[in-house]
Design a protein around this motif. Structure first.
Motif, PDB file in Angstrom:
ATOM      1  N   SER A 194     -27.204  61.001  53.597  1.00  0.00           N
ATOM      2  CA  SER A 194     -26.777  61.729  52.392  1.00  0.00           C
ATOM      3  C   SER A 194     -26.186  60.776  51.364  1.00  0.00           C
ATOM      4  O   SER A 194     -26.502  60.853  50.170  1.00  0.00           O
ATOM      5  N   ALA A 195     -25.323  59.882  51.827  1.00  0.00           N
ATOM      6  CA  ALA A 195     -24.709  58.908  50.916  1.00  0.00           C
ATOM      7  C   ALA A 195     -25.770  57.977  50.331  1.00  0.00           C
ATOM      8  O   ALA A 195     -25.739  57.664  49.133  1.00  0.00           O
ATOM      9  N   ALA A 226     -27.672  59.743  47.687  1.00  0.00           N
ATOM     10  CA  ALA A 226     -26.840  59.945  46.498  1.00  0.00           C
ATOM     11  C   ALA A 226     -26.840  58.717  45.598  1.00  0.00           C
ATOM     12  O   ALA A 226     -26.721  58.838  44.379  1.00  0.00           O
ATOM     13  N   HIS A 227     -26.985  57.530  46.194  1.00  0.00           N
ATOM     14  CA  HIS A 227     -27.027  56.304  45.397  1.00  0.00           C
ATOM     15  C   HIS A 227     -28.237  56.280  44.459  1.00  0.00           C
ATOM     16  O   HIS A 227     -28.196  55.630  43.422  1.00  0.00           O
ATOM     17  N   GLU A 261     -27.537  51.998  53.502  1.00  0.00           N
ATOM     18  CA  GLU A 261     -27.089  53.254  54.118  1.00  0.00           C
ATOM     19  C   GLU A 261     -28.256  54.018  54.743  1.00  0.00           C
ATOM     20  O   GLU A 261     -28.123  54.576  55.842  1.00  0.00           O
ATOM     21  N   ARG A 296      -9.703  58.242  49.444  1.00  0.00           N
ATOM     22  CA  ARG A 296     -10.812  57.431  49.972  1.00  0.00           C
ATOM     23  C   ARG A 296     -10.312  56.178  50.678  1.00  0.00           C
ATOM     24  O   ARG A 296     -10.991  55.656  51.553  1.00  0.00           O
TER      25      ARG A 296
END
Length: 131
Positions: free
Chosen positions: A16-17, A20-21, A51, A103
């Protein structure tokens, strides 16, 4: 939770990450430390690819352990971006600052999660079954 299941959930997070990039790269470009060589978009693209590769490696039993260790190192490696984000967002709204500051300590459980995902998945039978 078993390490294998943990690895699959972590793979979902990493995929997912990574996606997203590519879907919203500007938000990632903004947190690339300026001290890195090259442009922010190159780092955003590279981290997205990494990722996605880590996600794939976490799903395969043959590469799970190495990928889990690499994922833990990745989480440590992106920490400077989180520090930059927290610094850059220090004058934003209380909510935005809270997100940015949250974070920072989140990296520790993410690293521990990756380490757990790389552990051998020892399955035990019923009590007394040692066969």
């Amino acid at each position: 939770m078993s390490p294998a299941r943990s690895a699959l959930l972590l793979a979902g997070l990493m995929a997912s990450a990574g996606l997203a990039h590519f879907a919203a790269p500007r938000q990632f470009d903004a947190i690339v430390p300026g001290s890195l060589p090259g442009g922010p978009r190159a780092w955003t693209t590279a981290s997205g690819v990494v990722e996605l590769a880590l996600a794939a490696g976490l799903t395969l039993p043959a590469t799970r352990r190495a990928s889990a260790h690499a994922t833990a190192l990745f989480f440590a490696g992106v920490f400077p971006a989180n520090v930059k984000m927290a610094y850059d967002w220090r004058h934003r709204s209380t909510t935005a600052r809270a997100v940015a500051y949250a974070r920072l300590p989140l990296q520790v459980p993410l690293i521990l999660w990756a380490r757990h995902a790389g552990m051998p998945d020892v399955r035990r039978g019923p009590v007394g079954d040692h066969g």
